[in-house]
Design a protein around this motif. Sequence first.
Motif, PDB file in Angstrom:
ATOM      1  N   MET A   1      62.962  19.612  14.305  1.00  0.00           N
ATOM      2  CA  MET A   1      63.536  19.799  12.982  1.00  0.00           C
ATOM      3  C   MET A   1      62.456  19.546  11.928  1.00  0.00           C
ATOM      4  SD  MET A   1      66.752  17.810  11.265  1.00  0.00           S
ATOM      5  CE  MET A   1      67.216  18.167   9.579  1.00  0.00           C
ATOM      6  N   THR A   2      62.345  20.468  10.989  1.00  0.00           N
ATOM      7  CA  THR A   2      61.326  20.360   9.953  1.00  0.00           C
ATOM      8  C   THR A   2      61.624  19.171   9.045  1.00  0.00           C
ATOM      9  OG1 THR A   2      61.100  22.762   9.979  1.00  0.00           O
ATOM     10  CG2 THR A   2      60.124  21.589   8.119  1.00  0.00           C
ATOM     11  N   HIS A   3      60.588  18.429   8.707  1.00  0.00           N
ATOM     12  CA  HIS A   3      60.758  17.248   7.867  1.00  0.00           C
ATOM     13  C   HIS A   3      61.096  17.674   6.427  1.00  0.00           C
ATOM     14  CE1 HIS A   3      59.806  13.492   5.747  1.00  0.00           C
ATOM     15  NE2 HIS A   3      60.009  12.898   6.947  1.00  0.00           N
ATOM     16  N   PRO A   4      61.991  16.963   5.724  1.00  0.00           N
ATOM     17  CA  PRO A   4      62.353  17.322   4.346  1.00  0.00           C
ATOM     18  C   PRO A   4      61.158  17.454   3.420  1.00  0.00           C
ATOM     19  CG  PRO A   4      63.876  15.694   5.192  1.00  0.00           C
ATOM     20  CD  PRO A   4      62.803  15.842   6.229  1.00  0.00           C
ATOM     21  N   ALA A   5      60.148  16.639   3.597  1.00  0.00           N
ATOM     22  CA  ALA A   5      58.980  16.717   2.712  1.00  0.00           C
ATOM     23  C   ALA A   5      58.266  18.052   2.862  1.00  0.00           C
ATOM     24  CB  ALA A   5      58.036  15.565   3.022  1.00  0.00           C
ATOM     25  N   GLU A   6      58.194  18.593   4.108  1.00  0.00           N
ATOM     26  CA  GLU A   6      57.549  19.883   4.326  1.00  0.00           C
ATOM     27  C   GLU A   6      58.351  21.005   3.669  1.00  0.00           C
ATOM     28  OE1 GLU A   6      56.936  20.465   8.465  1.00  0.00           O
ATOM     29  OE2 GLU A   6      55.844  18.582   8.751  1.00  0.00           O
ATOM     30  N   ILE A   7      59.695  20.904   3.786  1.00  0.00           N
ATOM     31  CA  ILE A   7      60.568  21.912   3.140  1.00  0.00           C
ATOM     32  C   ILE A   7      60.372  21.872   1.629  1.00  0.00           C
ATOM     33  CG2 ILE A   7      62.969  22.576   2.736  1.00  0.00           C
ATOM     34  CD1 ILE A   7      63.638  21.438   5.517  1.00  0.00           C
ATOM     35  N   ALA A   8      60.298  20.656   1.079  1.00  0.00           N
ATOM     36  CA  ALA A   8      60.115  20.515  -0.366  1.00  0.00           C
ATOM     37  C   ALA A   8      58.785  21.111  -0.796  1.00  0.00           C
ATOM     38  CB  ALA A   8      60.200  19.036  -0.751  1.00  0.00           C
ATOM     39  N   GLU A   9      57.751  20.940   0.008  1.00  0.00           N
ATOM     40  CA  GLU A   9      56.439  21.486  -0.344  1.00  0.00           C
ATOM     41  C   GLU A   9      56.478  23.015  -0.402  1.00  0.00           C
ATOM     42  OE1 GLU A   9      52.727  21.176  -1.718  1.00  0.00           O
ATOM     43  OE2 GLU A   9      54.005  19.458  -1.204  1.00  0.00           O
ATOM     44  N   GLU A  30      68.331  29.424  -1.698  1.00  0.00           N
ATOM     45  CA  GLU A  30      67.621  29.430  -0.414  1.00  0.00           C
ATOM     46  C   GLU A  30      67.384  28.015   0.116  1.00  0.00           C
ATOM     47  OE1 GLU A  30      63.310  30.862   1.489  1.00  0.00           O
ATOM     48  OE2 GLU A  30      63.896  31.446  -0.566  1.00  0.00           O
ATOM     49  N   TYR A  31      67.118  27.073  -0.768  1.00  0.00           N
ATOM     50  CA  TYR A  31      66.775  25.725  -0.309  1.00  0.00           C
ATOM     51  C   TYR A  31      67.897  24.705  -0.488  1.00  0.00           C
ATOM     52  CZ  TYR A  31      61.950  27.108   0.412  1.00  0.00           C
ATOM     53  OH  TYR A  31      60.800  27.702   0.897  1.00  0.00           O
ATOM     54  N   LEU A  32      68.693  24.880  -1.551  1.00  0.00           N
ATOM     55  CA  LEU A  32      69.702  23.856  -1.826  1.00  0.00           C
ATOM     56  C   LEU A  32      71.127  24.344  -1.647  1.00  0.00           C
ATOM     57  CD1 LEU A  32      68.169  22.236  -5.059  1.00  0.00           C
ATOM     58  CD2 LEU A  32      67.849  21.557  -2.673  1.00  0.00           C
ATOM     59  N   GLY A  33      71.295  25.607  -1.278  1.00  0.00           N
ATOM     60  CA  GLY A  33      72.638  26.141  -1.086  1.00  0.00           C
ATOM     61  C   GLY A  33      73.331  25.524   0.122  1.00  0.00           C
ATOM     62  N   SER A  34      74.619  25.831   0.274  1.00  0.00           N
ATOM     63  CA  SER A  34      75.389  25.243   1.388  1.00  0.00           C
ATOM     64  C   SER A  34      74.817  25.627   2.744  1.00  0.00           C
ATOM     65  CB  SER A  34      76.860  25.687   1.282  1.00  0.00           C
ATOM     66  OG  SER A  34      76.953  27.106   1.323  1.00  0.00           O
ATOM     67  N   LYS A  35      74.121  26.775   2.793  1.00  0.00           N
ATOM     68  CA  LYS A  35      73.476  27.187   4.037  1.00  0.00           C
ATOM     69  C   LYS A  35      71.968  27.225   3.852  1.00  0.00           C
ATOM     70  CE  LYS A  35      77.455  29.937   5.550  1.00  0.00           C
ATOM     71  NZ  LYS A  35      77.931  31.274   6.006  1.00  0.00           N
ATOM     72  N   GLY A  36      71.452  26.403   2.925  1.00  0.00           N
ATOM     73  CA  GLY A  36      70.040  26.411   2.606  1.00  0.00           C
ATOM     74  C   GLY A  36      69.182  25.711   3.656  1.00  0.00           C
ATOM     75  N   LYS A  37      67.879  25.769   3.409  1.00  0.00           N
ATOM     76  CA  LYS A  37      66.908  25.197   4.361  1.00  0.00           C
ATOM     77  C   LYS A  37      66.911  23.677   4.347  1.00  0.00           C
ATOM     78  CE  LYS A  37      63.819  29.203   4.197  1.00  0.00           C
ATOM     79  NZ  LYS A  37      62.454  29.687   3.856  1.00  0.00           N
ATOM     80  N   LEU A  38      67.212  23.093   3.216  1.00  0.00           N
ATOM     81  CA  LEU A  38      67.252  21.635   3.144  1.00  0.00           C
ATOM     82  C   LEU A  38      68.690  21.191   3.370  1.00  0.00           C
ATOM     83  CD1 LEU A  38      65.657  19.012   2.523  1.00  0.00           C
ATOM     84  CD2 LEU A  38      66.434  19.248   0.148  1.00  0.00           C
ATOM     85  N   VAL A  39      68.927  20.620   4.539  1.00  0.00           N
ATOM     86  CA  VAL A  39      70.278  20.214   4.892  1.00  0.00           C
ATOM     87  C   VAL A  39      70.314  18.704   5.092  1.00  0.00           C
ATOM     88  CG1 VAL A  39      70.863  22.423   5.948  1.00  0.00           C
ATOM     89  CG2 VAL A  39      69.818  20.635   7.339  1.00  0.00           C
TER      90      VAL A  39
END
Length: 340
Positions: A1-9, A30-39
């Motif tokens: 699972m990708t680390h949140p810090a990498e997604i934020a970058e 894309e990142y903060l939606g209900s089906k976004g990358k950052l969960v």
Amino acid sequence: MTHPAEIAEKALAAIRAADREEELERIRVEYLGSKGKLVAPDFGAIPRDQRATAGQAYNAAKRTITEALELRAREQSGARLGDLAETEAIDVTFPGIPLRAGRLHVLTQVQREIETVMESMGYRVELGPEVETDWYNFEALNLPKGHASRDMQETFFLSESEELLLRTHTSPMQIRSMEKYRVPPIYVAIPGRAYRRDATDPSHLAQFMQVEALAVDEGITVGDLKGTILYFAQSMWGTDRRIQIRPSFFPYTEPSLEFDLSCGVCGGAGCRTCGGDGWLEVGGCGMVHPNVLRNGGIDPERYSGFAWGFGIERIAMLKHGVDDIRVFYDNDLRFLEQFA
């Protein structure tokens, strides 16, 4: 699972590259939606001693992305304002859009034209109160209580005693003018509104405009009356127009007359406009009744006078070929703008 810090970058890189508001919204979804990358982490699958660290990392990443989106949105807004300052700058030296000028109502135009004609004959324009007493509106004009002619003027009373009312004609100013000037010669023209409890139709309204003319002097005759009306008619409608005088009855004049104007459409030959007889009814007139002169403080043995009056709407209808009095009060700009 990708680390949140990498997604934020990755999100920050995309945000920095975004040039339009639509791109920022796409990144947010894309990142903060209900089906976004950052969960949010699945805390049930994370060891107890690591849950706090995972939650902090998620919240930090979400906060970083959110703040970056807001900052970039402000930057874009400032850039748009800067562009407007360059591309849509206002030249304060350039003439502005002219304001749309107003104009006098057609009835005011006609009233002023009437006043001008009367003043050219030496008449003074007088204005009077629209709320009158029974004395000035009826009694002083030879219309005592119970007089049958009062029935012709359905009235708006303003007191139970019927001593105050909305005037039914401009004739009360005959008495007021005599009282004001006291000693003839008296030559006055009196325009203004009058009120009667009439049913509304193409030729009647409960509120309408009248103009009254009064002349009191030594040696005044019916000939003076007719000549004055003829001068007025030809000044208003043209030197080719003629008038005719016919008998009538008004309590405040003796003799009482009515005057007609030759039809401007057919020249008096007879047509649909004038009903086939060549004449158009205009108003009433007559020699001032001796009782009216006495009530105004004038000696009828020494002085005589005439009075005549008509509706200003009627004059406007004849002047402009209008066949329905109601259009003057409908406030329809398509009608009113014809009279510049």
